[in-house]
Design a protein around this motif. Structure first.
Motif, PDB file in Angstrom:
ATOM      1  N   ALA B 180      23.193  27.067  22.361  1.00 48.46           N
ATOM      2  CA  ALA B 180      22.957  28.466  22.741  1.00 48.46           C
ATOM      3  C   ALA B 180      23.773  29.393  21.839  1.00 48.46           C
ATOM      4  O   ALA B 180      23.288  30.437  21.393  1.00 48.46           O
ATOM      5  N   THR B 181      25.007  28.985  21.539  1.00 45.78           N
ATOM      6  CA  THR B 181      25.864  29.773  20.638  1.00 45.78           C
ATOM      7  C   THR B 181      25.237  29.861  19.254  1.00 45.78           C
ATOM      8  O   THR B 181      25.244  30.915  18.608  1.00 45.78           O
ATOM      9  N   VAL B 182      24.697  28.753  18.792  1.00 47.99           N
ATOM     10  CA  VAL B 182      24.053  28.730  17.469  1.00 47.99           C
ATOM     11  C   VAL B 182      22.886  29.712  17.437  1.00 47.99           C
ATOM     12  O   VAL B 182      22.748  30.511  16.503  1.00 47.99           O
ATOM     13  N   ARG B 183      22.074  29.673  18.487  1.00 47.25           N
ATOM     14  CA  ARG B 183      20.901  30.580  18.525  1.00 47.25           C
ATOM     15  C   ARG B 183      21.346  32.033  18.537  1.00 47.25           C
ATOM     16  O   ARG B 183      20.750  32.888  17.896  1.00 47.25           O
ATOM     17  N   GLU B 184      22.424  32.289  19.253  1.00 48.16           N
ATOM     18  CA  GLU B 184      22.926  33.650  19.360  1.00 48.16           C
ATOM     19  C   GLU B 184      23.472  34.164  18.018  1.00 48.16           C
ATOM     20  O   GLU B 184      23.207  35.284  17.612  1.00 48.16           O
ATOM     21  N   SER B 185      24.244  33.313  17.337  1.00 48.46           N
ATOM     22  CA  SER B 185      24.910  33.762  16.115  1.00 48.46           C
ATOM     23  C   SER B 185      24.020  33.630  14.883  1.00 48.46           C
ATOM     24  O   SER B 185      24.222  34.312  13.886  1.00 48.46           O
ATOM     25  N   GLY B 186      23.025  32.745  14.925  1.00 47.49           N
ATOM     26  CA  GLY B 186      22.148  32.570  13.775  1.00 47.49           C
ATOM     27  C   GLY B 186      22.681  31.581  12.744  1.00 47.49           C
ATOM     28  O   GLY B 186      22.115  31.432  11.670  1.00 47.49           O
ATOM     29  N   TRP B 187      23.764  30.891  13.047  1.00 47.45           N
ATOM     30  CA  TRP B 187      24.283  29.852  12.158  1.00 47.45           C
ATOM     31  C   TRP B 187      25.057  28.832  12.994  1.00 47.45           C
ATOM     32  O   TRP B 187      25.363  29.081  14.166  1.00 47.45           O
ATOM     33  N   ALA B 188      25.375  27.693  12.383  1.00 44.46           N
ATOM     34  CA  ALA B 188      26.112  26.648  13.099  1.00 44.46           C
ATOM     35  C   ALA B 188      27.276  26.177  12.243  1.00 44.46           C
ATOM     36  O   ALA B 188      27.225  26.255  11.014  1.00 44.46           O
ATOM     37  N   ALA B 189      28.318  25.698  12.902  1.00 44.28           N
ATOM     38  CA  ALA B 189      29.444  25.124  12.174  1.00 44.28           C
ATOM     39  C   ALA B 189      29.861  23.828  12.861  1.00 44.28           C
ATOM     40  O   ALA B 189      29.487  23.564  14.003  1.00 44.28           O
ATOM     41  N   GLU B 190      30.605  23.042  12.107  1.00 46.37           N
ATOM     42  CA  GLU B 190      31.123  21.791  12.640  1.00 46.37           C
ATOM     43  C   GLU B 190      32.446  21.571  11.941  1.00 46.37           C
ATOM     44  O   GLU B 190      32.553  21.780  10.734  1.00 46.37           O
ATOM     45  N   ILE B 201      29.002  24.232   7.465  1.00 44.72           N
ATOM     46  CA  ILE B 201      28.372  25.455   7.968  1.00 44.72           C
ATOM     47  C   ILE B 201      26.900  25.374   7.572  1.00 44.72           C
ATOM     48  O   ILE B 201      26.584  24.955   6.454  1.00 44.72           O
ATOM     49  N   ALA B 202      25.994  25.761   8.484  1.00 46.48           N
ATOM     50  CA  ALA B 202      24.573  25.711   8.155  1.00 46.48           C
ATOM     51  C   ALA B 202      23.823  26.857   8.802  1.00 46.48           C
ATOM     52  O   ALA B 202      24.309  27.465   9.766  1.00 46.48           O
ATOM     53  N   ALA B 203      22.638  27.156   8.238  1.00 47.40           N
ATOM     54  CA  ALA B 203      21.783  28.220   8.770  1.00 47.40           C
ATOM     55  C   ALA B 203      20.320  27.791   8.647  1.00 47.40           C
ATOM     56  O   ALA B 203      19.996  26.933   7.827  1.00 47.40           O
ATOM     57  N   PRO B 204      19.459  28.393   9.477  1.00 49.75           N
ATOM     58  CA  PRO B 204      18.057  27.955   9.483  1.00 49.75           C
ATOM     59  C   PRO B 204      17.227  28.486   8.320  1.00 49.75           C
ATOM     60  O   PRO B 204      17.407  29.629   7.889  1.00 49.75           O
ATOM     61  N   ILE B 205      16.304  27.658   7.832  1.00 50.08           N
ATOM     62  CA  ILE B 205      15.280  28.072   6.867  1.00 50.08           C
ATOM     63  C   ILE B 205      13.989  28.248   7.649  1.00 50.08           C
ATOM     64  O   ILE B 205      13.575  27.328   8.357  1.00 50.08           O
ATOM     65  N   ARG B 206      13.402  29.423   7.547  1.00 49.46           N
ATOM     66  CA  ARG B 206      12.196  29.709   8.325  1.00 49.46           C
ATOM     67  C   ARG B 206      10.963  29.804   7.433  1.00 49.46           C
ATOM     68  O   ARG B 206      11.022  30.357   6.338  1.00 49.46           O
ATOM     69  N   GLY B 207       9.861  29.252   7.944  1.00 50.34           N
ATOM     70  CA  GLY B 207       8.584  29.352   7.247  1.00 50.34           C
ATOM     71  C   GLY B 207       7.728  30.422   7.910  1.00 50.34           C
ATOM     72  O   GLY B 207       8.252  31.251   8.662  1.00 50.34           O
ATOM     73  N   HIS B 208       6.415  30.373   7.645  1.00 46.01           N
ATOM     74  CA  HIS B 208       5.483  31.367   8.204  1.00 46.01           C
ATOM     75  C   HIS B 208       5.682  31.570   9.686  1.00 46.01           C
ATOM     76  O   HIS B 208       5.804  30.614  10.445  1.00 46.01           O
ATOM     77  N   GLY B 209       5.706  32.826  10.106  1.00 48.35           N
ATOM     78  CA  GLY B 209       5.798  33.143  11.528  1.00 48.35           C
ATOM     79  C   GLY B 209       7.189  32.939  12.085  1.00 48.35           C
ATOM     80  O   GLY B 209       7.399  33.049  13.286  1.00 48.35           O
ATOM     81  N   GLY B 210       8.156  32.595  11.239  1.00 49.91           N
ATOM     82  CA  GLY B 210       9.526  32.442  11.712  1.00 49.91           C
ATOM     83  C   GLY B 210       9.867  31.038  12.178  1.00 49.91           C
ATOM     84  O   GLY B 210      10.989  30.784  12.627  1.00 49.91           O
ATOM     85  N   LEU B 211       8.924  30.106  12.069  1.00 46.26           N
ATOM     86  CA  LEU B 211       9.172  28.724  12.470  1.00 46.26           C
ATOM     87  C   LEU B 211      10.283  28.107  11.608  1.00 46.26           C
ATOM     88  O   LEU B 211      10.251  28.225  10.387  1.00 46.26           O
ATOM     89  N   VAL B 212      11.257  27.466  12.275  1.00 47.46           N
ATOM     90  CA  VAL B 212      12.343  26.838  11.518  1.00 47.46           C
ATOM     91  C   VAL B 212      11.834  25.532  10.907  1.00 47.46           C
ATOM     92  O   VAL B 212      11.401  24.623  11.619  1.00 47.46           O
ATOM     93  N   GLY B 217      22.980  23.950   4.343  1.00 48.65           N
ATOM     94  CA  GLY B 217      24.385  24.087   4.692  1.00 48.65           C
ATOM     95  C   GLY B 217      25.311  23.545   3.619  1.00 48.65           C
ATOM     96  O   GLY B 217      24.891  22.860   2.680  1.00 48.65           O
ATOM     97  N   ILE B 218      26.574  23.903   3.771  1.00 49.21           N
ATOM     98  CA  ILE B 218      27.613  23.377   2.882  1.00 49.21           C
ATOM     99  C   ILE B 218      28.528  22.490   3.713  1.00 49.21           C
ATOM    100  O   ILE B 218      28.600  22.622   4.936  1.00 49.21           O
TER     101      ILE B 218
END
Lengths: 503, 256
Positions: B180-190, B201-212, B217-218
């Motif tokens: 839920a935190t990841v969805r809220e912030s738009g990125w994830a860490a570990e 640290i990582a973030a989503p890549i979205r295709g057509h219509g916003g589908l992830v 990440g690095i």
């Protein structure tokens, strides 16, 4: 220090780009414009040199604006260009006498055959390092002289000038009709067939052989020195470099030591090997060319092997056979099978280039059985690029006496992991991809920055180069030998397909 | 008239797809608009949108329409992984240069992260390309991004065994809140959740219509990726999110 950037102009076959680089060799901004391809007759390919110059005038300020900088912050501009493409223009008006004849243009076919029959012909390759062929500039100039009334006289008087694209752009950048500099660099001059590869000057015998007046030729300069200051596009900025595109890629890959080699994998592919301070005459079908020359230093030479069909075989597989939807999907399809299933594709679509030079050869698919699937064909497509690279590398090793230690790669096909692993496997050397994909424009930027002291030396440039990926050979040597043997037997089956026309 | 609350253009798009599926050959724009009694402009707009997402294909020679290949593969992979690599490569390299860390791009495969692209840490030390290898979804930043926007994969992950690679690895009870935190912030860490000394640290890549369609990440030593209190470096987060946005924009997953 306010001069914080270097700009590259990359004048390519289909488009022109301006790119701003920073001190670490990182891309800051880029602008691109395509130009028209004119095909007035079968085999003819022309560009409008004025359209290309206008593109540079437009792109220059735009690229700087995108980077948020002014010309005063640019230390130097470097130019890299499609090679051999020939422009002739009136020095008083700046208007070209015709459209530029592009390197791919084959209108000089018959002229080249006629020249090849002359007694001096064998000497051409000895002096220029190039085989007599339609690609190079000299036959194109000669063709224009022969087919434009009164042109030879205007050229002899120095009223009409010859240049390849970098010459045309430098002349215009530095003022055109009002004081434009008429210069070329050693790498571009080495593709005209008019320069002696050893002396790096226009050769009187070659000029006489092609019947081209000396007065129309630019003066030959090193690849990395300040030719002058721009008055157009980048007002006040020093022009610090010119290099042919493949030589620029070699420079951008920092292949500064003898034995360093790079291959650019695009629709076709170009492999260049740094051979050091003396030209190597090829006895295995390669070109001998100037790699670069830094002002005040000895020239560095290269052997060049070009492969006509690599990425374009994947395009053929996509567009003509329709077996994949996008080019990268070839890897997905190829991975549905373990190996090529005994199938080989030799894409001699318009004959074979280096090291065979067989214009009568045509493509084959061999080893077909009912077992073969489209996955095996996809493997064979990718493997064709690997084996063609191997053939060129073998020829280079034989010519130069240097054994390739590793191969630096760039270009679109380096995104294909299966292919890059296969290249490493068949060459039996590591294949390395650098962090910056734009090696051609980076090479021009490097040479320009070097000329003005923006970068101190080659060692500094080498420190900017970083490995992004590396593929290590892992193929069983016996399998490699067997597969290479199969490939070579497949190549033999392409020979003598076209029969000479009955006359 | 449609059902109350229904979106008219989606109803019309569905009707066009049914029409194309039931016809034996390809259909022209005029035929489609006549059959459905739609204005040509409307039909054209819907066809163009369907074409963009790959559900409809237009024959280049005749200009007529048929169902697209993407419809046939609707249940399997949405974006070919080699295509994803090819489209990302020019953004992944600068991310490695700027951050000084290794870059990976991943997609979901059988309850794991499949590494589809890998750029070396730019220090020229010996590193091995690990394209094709599998990473745990719950213990990596890439995996958390993929789980956060893939409800089905998240349900499977929570039902299964979450291997504790370190004592910091997220547990079954903590995963829901973490996602839920990841969805809220738009990125994830570990940090130290997979390997004790490493963070990502990582973030989503979205295709057509916003589908992830993947995650970028690095990863590197915790002391470089995080501050003294173990929080990921905001500058690095910015680099990762910029790269993810740039790729998404190229894939048509972001409005520019």
């Amino acid at each position: 220090m306010t001069e914080s950037y270097v700009v590259a102009i990359d004048q390519g076959t289909t488009s022109t780009r301006c790119i701003v680089f920073d001190r670490r060799g990182q891309l800051v901004s880029v602008q691109q414009r395509e130009h028209h391809q004119h095909f007035p007759r079968p085999g003819w390919v022309e560009h409008d040199a004025v359209e290309i110059w206008r593109a540079v005038q437009q792109l220059g300020p735009r690229t700087l604006r995108q980077a948020g900088i002014g010309p005063e912050q640019v230390a130097a501009v470097g130019i890299t260009n499609q090679r051999e493409t020939t422009v002739l223009w009136d020095r008083h008006t700046g208007i070209p006498v015709s459209r530029a004849i592009v390197w791919q243009d084959t209108r000089t076919d018959e002229l080249v055959s006629a020249l090849a029959a002359q007694p001096f012909a064998p000497e051409v390759a000895v002096r220029s390092g190039l085989p007599l062929a339609t690609y190079f500039s000299a036959p194109k100039v000669r063709w224009l002289l022969d087919h434009t009334p009164g042109l030879r006289e205007r050229c002899a008087r120095g009223d009409v000038l010859f240049g390849t694209m970098e010459t045309w752009l430098i002349w215009n950048l530095t003022g055109g009709p009002s004081g434009g500099l008429h210069v070329t660099d050693v790498t571009n001059a080495s593709r005209t067939m008019l320069m002696d590869l050893r002396t790096l000057s226009w050769d009187d015998d070659l000029l006489a052989f092609f019947d081209i007046p000396r007065a129309m030729l630019p003066s030959i300069r090193s690849s990395s020195e300040v030719y002058g200051r721009a008055v157009e596009a980048f007002p006040g900025v020093r022009i610090g470099a010119a290099l042919g595109d493949q030589q620029a890629a070699l420079f951008g890959q920092t292949c500064f030591a003898p034995g360093d080699a790079k291959c650019t994998y695009g629709t076709g592919s170009f492999l260049l090997l740094n051979t050091g301070s003396a030209p190597v005459r090829s006895t295995h079908g390669l070109l001998s060319t100037v790699a670069y020359q830094i002002a005040g230093a000895d020239p560095v030479y290269a052997l060049e092997g070009s492969i006509a069909i690599t990425g374009s075989l994947v395009q053929w597989f996509r567009d003509q056979l329709g077996l994949i939807g996008t080019a990268p999907e070839i890897e997905t399809l190829a991975r549905t099978v373990e190996d090529n299933g005994g199938c080989y594709i030799v894409p001699a679509f318009s004959g074979l280039f280096a090291p065979h030079w067989r214009s009568e050869a045509r493509g084959v698919i061999v080893g077909l059985t009912s077992y073969i699937t489209k996955g095996h064909l996809a493997r064979a497509v990718l493997e064709a690029t690997g084996w063609q690279t191997r053939e060129v590398v073998d020829a280079m090793n034989a010519d130069s006496g240097l054994a390739l230690r590793s191969l630096r790669v760039d270009g679109g096909m380096t995104a294909d992991n299966l292919l890059m692993q296969f290249v490493a496997d068949v060459l039996d050397v590591p294949v390395v991809r650098p962090m910056v994909a734009e090696t051609v424009s980076l090479g021009a930027a490097y040479a320009a920055g070097l000329a003005v002291g923006y970068w101190p030396d080659l060692a500094d440039l080498r420190r900017n180069w970083h490995r992004a990926a590396q593929w290590l050979p892992s193929m069983d040597p016996e399998l490699r030998a067997d597969e290479y043997d199969n490939w070579q037997r497949a190549v033999e089956r392409t020979f003598d397909w076209l029969r000479p026309k009955a006359s | 008239m449609g059902v109350p609350g229904a979106i008219q253009s989606i109803e019309r798009a569905a009707a066009i797809l049914r029409l194309l599926a039931s016809s034996s050959g390809k259909l022209g724009m005029g035929e489609i608009s006549r059959s459905l009694e739609l204005a040509k402009g409307t039909t054209h707009g819907i066809l163009r949108t369907l074409q963009q997402v790959g559900f409809v294909e237009q024959d280049t020679a005749s200009g007529r329409y048929q169902l697209g290949a993407a419809l046939l593969h609707l249940g399997s992979s949405y974006l070919d992984v080699n295509e994803l690599r090819s489209r990302s490569i020019n953004w992944a390299d600068p991310l490695a240069s700027r951050s000084g860390e290794a870059v990976r791009i991943g997609t979901v495969l059988d309850g794991k992260v499949l590494v589809v692209h890998h750029v070396f840490r730019p220090d020229d030390t010996f590193q091995t390309l690990d394209v094709g290898s599998l990473l745990p979804l719950h213990a990596t930043a890439l995996g958390k991004v993929l789980l956060a926007w893939d409800a089905a994969a998240a349900i499977v992950a929570v039902r299964g065994e979450l291997t504790a690679f370190t004592r910091k690895t997220v547990t079954k009870s903590g995963l829901g809140r973490a996602l839920a935190t990841v969805r809220e912030s738009g990125w994830a860490a570990e940090a130290g959740e997979y390997h004790p000394e490493e963070a990502g640290i990582a973030a989503p890549i979205r295709g057509h219509g916003g589908l992830v369609v993947g995650a970028i990440g690095i990863s590197g030593p915790t002391e470089r990726v995080c501050d003294a209190r173990g929080r990921p470096d905001p500058t690095l987060i910015g680099y990762v999110r910029d790269a993810a946005r740039a790729i998404s924009r190229d894939l048509g997953g972001l409005r520019t």
